[in-house]
Design a protein around this motif. Sequence first.
Motif, short mmCIF file in Angstrom:
data_model
loop_
_atom_site.label_atom_id
_atom_site.label_comp_id
_atom_site.label_asym_id
_atom_site.label_seq_id
_atom_site.Cartn_x
_atom_site.Cartn_y
_atom_site.Cartn_z
N LEU A 1 97.63 111.76 -58.83
CA LEU A 1 97.54 111.53 -57.42
C LEU A 1 98.82 111.42 -56.53
CD1 LEU A 1 95.56 111.64 -55.10
CD2 LEU A 1 94.89 109.40 -55.67
N PHE A 2 99.36 109.94 -57.14
CA PHE A 2 100.62 109.45 -56.50
C PHE A 2 101.70 110.40 -56.64
CE2 PHE A 2 98.29 105.62 -56.48
CZ PHE A 2 98.81 104.78 -55.28
N ASP A 3 101.82 111.12 -57.64
CA ASP A 3 103.06 112.04 -57.74
C ASP A 3 102.86 112.97 -56.75
OD1 ASP A 3 104.12 110.88 -60.08
OD2 ASP A 3 103.20 112.18 -61.47
N SER A 4 101.77 113.42 -56.43
CA SER A 4 101.45 114.38 -55.34
C SER A 4 101.98 114.01 -54.10
CB SER A 4 99.95 114.86 -55.27
OG SER A 4 99.24 113.76 -54.46
N ILE A 5 102.47 113.02 -53.72
CA ILE A 5 103.08 112.50 -52.51
C ILE A 5 104.62 112.18 -52.68
CG2 ILE A 5 100.82 111.92 -51.27
CD1 ILE A 5 101.69 108.98 -51.69
N GLY A 6 105.03 112.57 -53.87
CA GLY A 6 106.49 111.90 -54.38
C GLY A 6 106.70 110.44 -54.37
N ALA A 7 105.53 109.72 -54.73
CA ALA A 7 105.46 108.35 -55.01
C ALA A 7 106.13 108.32 -56.70
CB ALA A 7 104.36 107.89 -55.08
N ARG A 8 107.24 107.03 -56.63
CA ARG A 8 107.71 107.06 -57.89
C ARG A 8 107.37 105.45 -58.25
NH1 ARG A 8 107.03 111.18 -58.19
NH2 ARG A 8 108.61 112.88 -57.80
N GLY A 9 106.62 104.79 -57.67
CA GLY A 9 106.23 103.57 -58.34
C GLY A 9 105.69 102.71 -57.15
N MET A 10 105.31 101.45 -57.07
CA MET A 10 104.98 100.45 -56.28
C MET A 10 105.65 99.14 -56.46
SD MET A 10 100.92 101.21 -55.73
CE MET A 10 100.52 100.27 -54.51
N GLY A 11 106.23 98.65 -55.44
CA GLY A 11 106.74 97.15 -55.67
C GLY A 11 106.25 96.20 -54.94
N LEU A 12 105.78 95.18 -55.68
CA LEU A 12 105.39 94.05 -55.10
C LEU A 12 106.15 93.29 -54.03
CD1 LEU A 12 102.90 91.92 -55.29
CD2 LEU A 12 104.60 90.52 -57.07
N THR A 13 105.67 93.21 -52.74
CA THR A 13 106.53 92.83 -51.58
C THR A 13 105.98 91.44 -51.15
OG1 THR A 13 105.03 94.19 -50.07
CG2 THR A 13 107.12 95.06 -50.91
N THR A 14 104.72 91.10 -51.41
CA THR A 14 104.49 89.79 -50.92
C THR A 14 103.51 89.26 -52.19
OG1 THR A 14 102.28 90.39 -49.63
CG2 THR A 14 104.55 90.14 -48.53
N LEU A 15 103.59 87.89 -52.38
CA LEU A 15 102.61 87.22 -53.43
C LEU A 15 102.42 85.85 -52.97
CD1 LEU A 15 101.06 87.07 -55.93
CD2 LEU A 15 103.65 86.45 -57.16
N THR A 16 101.10 85.33 -52.98
CA THR A 16 100.79 84.01 -52.56
C THR A 16 99.94 83.77 -53.47
OG1 THR A 16 99.27 84.60 -50.85
CG2 THR A 16 101.30 84.23 -50.22
N GLU A 17 99.81 82.36 -54.07
CA GLU A 17 98.70 81.78 -54.89
C GLU A 17 98.14 80.89 -54.37
OE1 GLU A 17 98.49 80.07 -59.34
OE2 GLU A 17 100.25 80.13 -58.19
N THR A 18 96.75 80.69 -54.52
CA THR A 18 95.79 79.51 -54.52
C THR A 18 95.09 79.23 -55.63
OG1 THR A 18 95.53 80.39 -52.12
CG2 THR A 18 94.04 78.81 -53.02
N PRO A 19 95.54 78.18 -56.48
CA PRO A 19 95.00 77.84 -57.63
C PRO A 19 93.52 77.50 -57.31
CG PRO A 19 97.13 76.80 -57.42
CD PRO A 19 96.90 77.47 -56.06
N LEU A 20 92.53 77.72 -58.07
CA LEU A 20 91.06 77.36 -57.83
C LEU A 20 90.67 76.14 -58.45
CD1 LEU A 20 89.94 81.08 -57.29
CD2 LEU A 20 90.46 79.32 -55.40
N ASP A 21 90.86 76.10 -59.79
CA ASP A 21 90.82 75.10 -60.80
C ASP A 21 91.63 75.30 -62.06
OD1 ASP A 21 89.44 77.10 -62.48
OD2 ASP A 21 87.53 76.87 -61.82
#
Length: 153
Positions: free
Chosen positions: A69-89
């Motif tokens: 499916l991703f190849d059908s639009i010429g996608a070659r991967g995904m990069g993580l652009t944001t990451l936030t964390e909230t520890p719960l326990d």
Amino acid sequence: MRRTENPLTSTVRPDVRAFFEQYAKAGDTLDTVALNDCFHEVFLNLDPTNAAPIARDMLIRSLPMRQKLFDSIGARGMGLTTLTETPLDDLHTLAETTWSVRFGPDARSAEPLEFGATFMLRLDGGRWRIVVYLNHHDVVASVQSRANAQPGR
């Protein structure tokens, strides 16, 4: 869910950051062994149209179809652009992420494509595993829409 600070420089524990680096790399290379290690045996999968428990092996079996499916639009991967964390326990943490689709030179559209996802991770046997995976977009519908909108289709 966008935040105003630069989430890649916000406080995210090193082991959680390492988890997402491993997860991103495994997704890009379709490393099913590494991806298998990223998910709990059964996890809750949510998106705007569905909410269901999914067996990890079912997810792994579906990855080649997702790749096509991703190849059908010429996608070659995904990069993580944001990451936030909230520890719960001591065993759980919530991670909010944004992923940007990378396109190859054969892509017909250079328009950016981003997806947001929130993950609940559980510390299991000394390693983080995904127990809840919430896609904030219908990824399949978004990619299909992009494919159908491309010239020559």
